[in-house]
Design a protein around this motif. Structure first.
Motif, PDB file in Angstrom:
ATOM      1  N   ILE A   1      -4.597  -9.644  -6.282  1.00 50.89           N
ATOM      2  CA  ILE A   1      -4.039  -9.425  -4.936  1.00 50.89           C
ATOM      3  C   ILE A   1      -4.485  -8.045  -4.449  1.00 50.89           C
ATOM      4  O   ILE A   1      -4.117  -7.026  -5.028  1.00 50.89           O
ATOM      5  CB  ILE A   1      -2.501  -9.514  -4.936  1.00 50.89           C
ATOM      6  CG1 ILE A   1      -2.036 -10.836  -5.557  1.00 50.89           C
ATOM      7  CG2 ILE A   1      -1.970  -9.379  -3.504  1.00 50.89           C
ATOM      8  CD1 ILE A   1      -0.534 -10.925  -5.790  1.00 50.89           C
ATOM      9  N   ASP A   2      -5.275  -8.028  -3.376  1.00 51.84           N
ATOM     10  CA  ASP A   2      -5.753  -6.760  -2.831  1.00 51.84           C
ATOM     11  C   ASP A   2      -4.623  -5.968  -2.182  1.00 51.84           C
ATOM     12  O   ASP A   2      -3.626  -6.526  -1.742  1.00 51.84           O
ATOM     13  CB  ASP A   2      -6.831  -7.023  -1.774  1.00 51.84           C
ATOM     14  CG  ASP A   2      -8.120  -7.590  -2.371  1.00 51.84           C
ATOM     15  OD1 ASP A   2      -8.403  -7.302  -3.545  1.00 51.84           O
ATOM     16  OD2 ASP A   2      -8.817  -8.341  -1.650  1.00 51.84           O
ATOM     17  N   SER A   3      -4.815  -4.670  -2.071  1.00 49.64           N
ATOM     18  CA  SER A   3      -3.851  -3.815  -1.405  1.00 49.64           C
ATOM     19  C   SER A   3      -3.629  -4.276   0.039  1.00 49.64           C
ATOM     20  O   SER A   3      -4.595  -4.512   0.765  1.00 49.64           O
ATOM     21  CB  SER A   3      -4.324  -2.364  -1.415  1.00 49.64           C
ATOM     22  OG  SER A   3      -3.382  -1.524  -0.795  1.00 49.64           O
ATOM     23  N   GLY A   4      -2.382  -4.450   0.425  1.00 47.46           N
ATOM     24  CA  GLY A   4      -2.048  -4.912   1.774  1.00 47.46           C
ATOM     25  C   GLY A   4      -2.044  -6.424   1.923  1.00 47.46           C
ATOM     26  O   GLY A   4      -1.707  -6.943   2.984  1.00 47.46           O
TER      27      GLY A   4
ATOM     28  N   ALA B   1      -9.136  -0.354 -12.826  1.00 51.14           N
ATOM     29  CA  ALA B   1      -9.995  -0.583 -11.656  1.00 51.14           C
ATOM     30  C   ALA B   1      -9.084  -0.958 -10.489  1.00 51.14           C
ATOM     31  O   ALA B   1      -8.696  -2.110 -10.337  1.00 51.14           O
ATOM     32  CB  ALA B   1     -10.997  -1.692 -11.949  1.00 51.14           C
ATOM     33  N   LEU B   2      -8.711   0.032  -9.703  1.00 53.23           N
ATOM     34  CA  LEU B   2      -7.805  -0.169  -8.576  1.00 53.23           C
ATOM     35  C   LEU B   2      -8.527   0.108  -7.263  1.00 53.23           C
ATOM     36  O   LEU B   2      -9.575   0.744  -7.235  1.00 53.23           O
ATOM     37  CB  LEU B   2      -6.603   0.776  -8.686  1.00 53.23           C
ATOM     38  CG  LEU B   2      -5.653   0.566  -9.858  1.00 53.23           C
ATOM     39  CD1 LEU B   2      -4.621   1.683  -9.911  1.00 53.23           C
ATOM     40  CD2 LEU B   2      -4.964  -0.790  -9.756  1.00 53.23           C
ATOM     41  N   TRP B   3      -7.923  -0.326  -6.192  1.00 54.72           N
ATOM     42  CA  TRP B   3      -8.370  -0.026  -4.842  1.00 54.72           C
ATOM     43  C   TRP B   3      -8.231   1.483  -4.613  1.00 54.72           C
ATOM     44  O   TRP B   3      -7.408   2.140  -5.243  1.00 54.72           O
ATOM     45  CB  TRP B   3      -7.498  -0.810  -3.848  1.00 54.72           C
ATOM     46  CG  TRP B   3      -6.040  -0.551  -4.098  1.00 54.72           C
ATOM     47  CD1 TRP B   3      -5.262   0.422  -3.549  1.00 54.72           C
ATOM     48  CD2 TRP B   3      -5.194  -1.224  -5.040  1.00 54.72           C
ATOM     49  NE1 TRP B   3      -3.997   0.404  -4.078  1.00 54.72           N
ATOM     50  CE2 TRP B   3      -3.925  -0.606  -4.990  1.00 54.72           C
ATOM     51  CE3 TRP B   3      -5.376  -2.289  -5.919  1.00 54.72           C
ATOM     52  CZ2 TRP B   3      -2.854  -1.021  -5.774  1.00 54.72           C
ATOM     53  CZ3 TRP B   3      -4.304  -2.695  -6.698  1.00 54.72           C
ATOM     54  CH2 TRP B   3      -3.063  -2.071  -6.620  1.00 54.72           C
ATOM     55  N   PRO B   4      -9.031   2.044  -3.715  1.00 59.71           N
ATOM     56  CA  PRO B   4      -8.866   3.474  -3.411  1.00 59.71           C
ATOM     57  C   PRO B   4      -7.537   3.715  -2.690  1.00 59.71           C
ATOM     58  O   PRO B   4      -7.084   2.867  -1.930  1.00 59.71           O
ATOM     59  CB  PRO B   4     -10.040   3.793  -2.478  1.00 59.71           C
ATOM     60  CG  PRO B   4     -10.783   2.534  -2.266  1.00 59.71           C
ATOM     61  CD  PRO B   4     -10.117   1.434  -3.008  1.00 59.71           C
ATOM     62  N   ARG B   5      -6.911   4.827  -2.983  1.00 54.59           N
ATOM     63  CA  ARG B   5      -5.667   5.167  -2.295  1.00 54.59           C
ATOM     64  C   ARG B   5      -5.985   6.037  -1.098  1.00 54.59           C
ATOM     65  O   ARG B   5      -6.811   6.945  -1.175  1.00 54.59           O
ATOM     66  CB  ARG B   5      -4.712   5.913  -3.224  1.00 54.59           C
ATOM     67  CG  ARG B   5      -3.299   5.969  -2.605  1.00 54.59           C
ATOM     68  CD  ARG B   5      -2.382   6.816  -3.412  1.00 54.59           C
ATOM     69  NE  ARG B   5      -2.420   8.161  -2.847  1.00 54.59           N
ATOM     70  CZ  ARG B   5      -1.556   9.104  -3.164  1.00 54.59           C
ATOM     71  NH1 ARG B   5      -0.629   8.884  -4.059  1.00 54.59           N
ATOM     72  NH2 ARG B   5      -1.640  10.296  -2.611  1.00 54.59           N
TER      73      ARG B   5
ATOM     74  N   SER C   1       4.843   4.996  -3.442  1.00 56.53           N
ATOM     75  CA  SER C   1       4.438   4.154  -4.563  1.00 56.53           C
ATOM     76  C   SER C   1       3.713   2.932  -4.030  1.00 56.53           C
ATOM     77  O   SER C   1       3.929   2.515  -2.895  1.00 56.53           O
ATOM     78  CB  SER C   1       5.657   3.715  -5.376  1.00 56.53           C
ATOM     79  OG  SER C   1       6.308   4.840  -5.927  1.00 56.53           O
ATOM     80  N   GLU C   2       2.873   2.350  -4.869  1.00 59.25           N
ATOM     81  CA  GLU C   2       2.077   1.193  -4.478  1.00 59.25           C
ATOM     82  C   GLU C   2       2.396   0.034  -5.411  1.00 59.25           C
ATOM     83  O   GLU C   2       2.999   0.221  -6.455  1.00 59.25           O
ATOM     84  CB  GLU C   2       0.580   1.496  -4.616  1.00 59.25           C
ATOM     85  CG  GLU C   2       0.115   2.744  -3.913  1.00 59.25           C
ATOM     86  CD  GLU C   2      -1.246   3.173  -4.423  1.00 59.25           C
ATOM     87  OE1 GLU C   2      -2.243   2.496  -4.104  1.00 59.25           O
ATOM     88  OE2 GLU C   2      -1.317   4.190  -5.137  1.00 59.25           O
TER      89      GLU C   2
ATOM     90  N   PRO D   1       0.820  -1.214   0.000  1.00 58.09           N
ATOM     91  CA  PRO D   1       0.000   0.000   0.000  1.00 58.09           C
ATOM     92  C   PRO D   1       0.857   1.270   0.000  1.00 58.09           C
ATOM     93  O   PRO D   1       2.052   1.248   0.311  1.00 58.09           O
ATOM     94  CB  PRO D   1      -0.788  -0.092   1.312  1.00 58.09           C
ATOM     95  CG  PRO D   1      -0.655  -1.495   1.772  1.00 58.09           C
ATOM     96  CD  PRO D   1       0.660  -1.977   1.232  1.00 58.09           C
ATOM     97  N   TYR D   2       0.216   2.364  -0.321  1.00 59.41           N
ATOM     98  CA  TYR D   2       0.825   3.689  -0.210  1.00 59.41           C
ATOM     99  C   TYR D   2       1.280   3.915   1.235  1.00 59.41           C
ATOM    100  O   TYR D   2       0.644   3.446   2.177  1.00 59.41           O
ATOM    101  CB  TYR D   2      -0.224   4.743  -0.612  1.00 59.41           C
ATOM    102  CG  TYR D   2       0.244   6.162  -0.523  1.00 59.41           C
ATOM    103  CD1 TYR D   2       0.944   6.740  -1.567  1.00 59.41           C
ATOM    104  CD2 TYR D   2      -0.018   6.930   0.601  1.00 59.41           C
ATOM    105  CE1 TYR D   2       1.374   8.057  -1.502  1.00 59.41           C
ATOM    106  CE2 TYR D   2       0.404   8.240   0.688  1.00 59.41           C
ATOM    107  CZ  TYR D   2       1.104   8.797  -0.372  1.00 59.41           C
ATOM    108  OH  TYR D   2       1.531  10.099  -0.292  1.00 59.41           O
ATOM    109  N   ASP D   3       2.383   4.624   1.422  1.00 52.11           N
ATOM    110  CA  ASP D   3       2.897   5.048   2.726  1.00 52.11           C
ATOM    111  C   ASP D   3       3.435   3.887   3.581  1.00 52.11           C
ATOM    112  O   ASP D   3       3.450   3.970   4.800  1.00 52.11           O
ATOM    113  CB  ASP D   3       1.838   5.847   3.498  1.00 52.11           C
ATOM    114  CG  ASP D   3       2.462   6.741   4.569  1.00 52.11           C
ATOM    115  OD1 ASP D   3       3.643   7.134   4.409  1.00 52.11           O
ATOM    116  OD2 ASP D   3       1.786   7.030   5.574  1.00 52.11           O
ATOM    117  N   VAL D   4       3.866   2.811   2.933  1.00 53.39           N
ATOM    118  CA  VAL D   4       4.495   1.689   3.638  1.00 53.39           C
ATOM    119  C   VAL D   4       5.950   1.622   3.186  1.00 53.39           C
ATOM    120  O   VAL D   4       6.235   1.668   1.981  1.00 53.39           O
ATOM    121  CB  VAL D   4       3.767   0.358   3.331  1.00 53.39           C
ATOM    122  CG1 VAL D   4       4.516  -0.821   3.922  1.00 53.39           C
ATOM    123  CG2 VAL D   4       2.341   0.404   3.850  1.00 53.39           C
TER     124      VAL D   4
END
Length: 179
Positions: free
Chosen positions: A171-174, A113-117, A47-48, A9-12
């Motif tokens: 693969i979902d975010s996280g 179609a991505l997960w929300p950031r 970056s994600e 995810p973002y910010d990891v």
């Protein structure tokens, strides 16, 4: 041999510990509790996307070392709409402060179609945004962001979708899966 495909995810941070002070930033250890695996390459904190982790040093080197020229595909949301000249410049290689990039593959794509950031990107009503798929075979520091900026289309969101044969598909975010 263990190989993990992780949707960072973002910010990891792309490491298991935070060496900063105070150590309050989110790291890989907040998501992955598999002993003995290490990232094969890095993704910036802002970056994600696909981060590969393995316990196999030779595989880690093959994935991360630019001499193997493993293709990495990024879905990049940019400010503005790149014209044919901007795309041609990316395809030919652009000049950065640390020298020219290798030629890249690039094409305009529909918004994926991505997960929300979290947090969402900044949106400016007066400037449109668009998406490109950019494939490079090198991995300089913040290279994709610097490449899009060099053609006057700053990156708003950067998602690494593919590394070599491995992809984020499903693969979902996280989340992560063992390959």
């Amino acid at each position: 041999m263990t190989l993990i495909l992780f949707n960072k995810p973002y910010d990891v941070l792309s490491q298991f510990t935070d060496r900063g002070a105070p150590a309050t930033r989110t790291t890989l250890s907040d998501f992955i509790a598999v002993p003995g695996v290490y990232p094969a390459g890095r993704l910036d904190r802002d970056s994600e996307g696909l981060l590969l982790l393995t316990d196999d040093g030779r595989l880690q080197a093959r994935i991360a070392d630019p001499k193997f020229k493993l293709p990495k595909t990024y879905w990049v949301q940019v400010e503005g709409v790149p014209d044919d000249a901007a795309l041609a410049a990316l395809r030919d290689g652009v000049m950065l402060k640390d020298g020219p990039t290798r030629p890249a593959q690039v094409e305009r794509i529909d918004p994926p179609a991505l997960w929300p950031r979290t947090p969402p990107i900044r949106v400016r009503a007066s400037i449109p945004d668009s998406w490109i798929a950019l494939t490079i075979r090198e991995g300089r520091n913040r290279q994709v962001r610097r490449m899009t900026a060099a053609v006057a289309h700053p990156t708003l969101r950067l998602v690494r979708w593919r590394v070599g044969e491995w992809t984020l598909d499903g693969i979902d975010s996280g989340a992560w899966v063992a390959a």
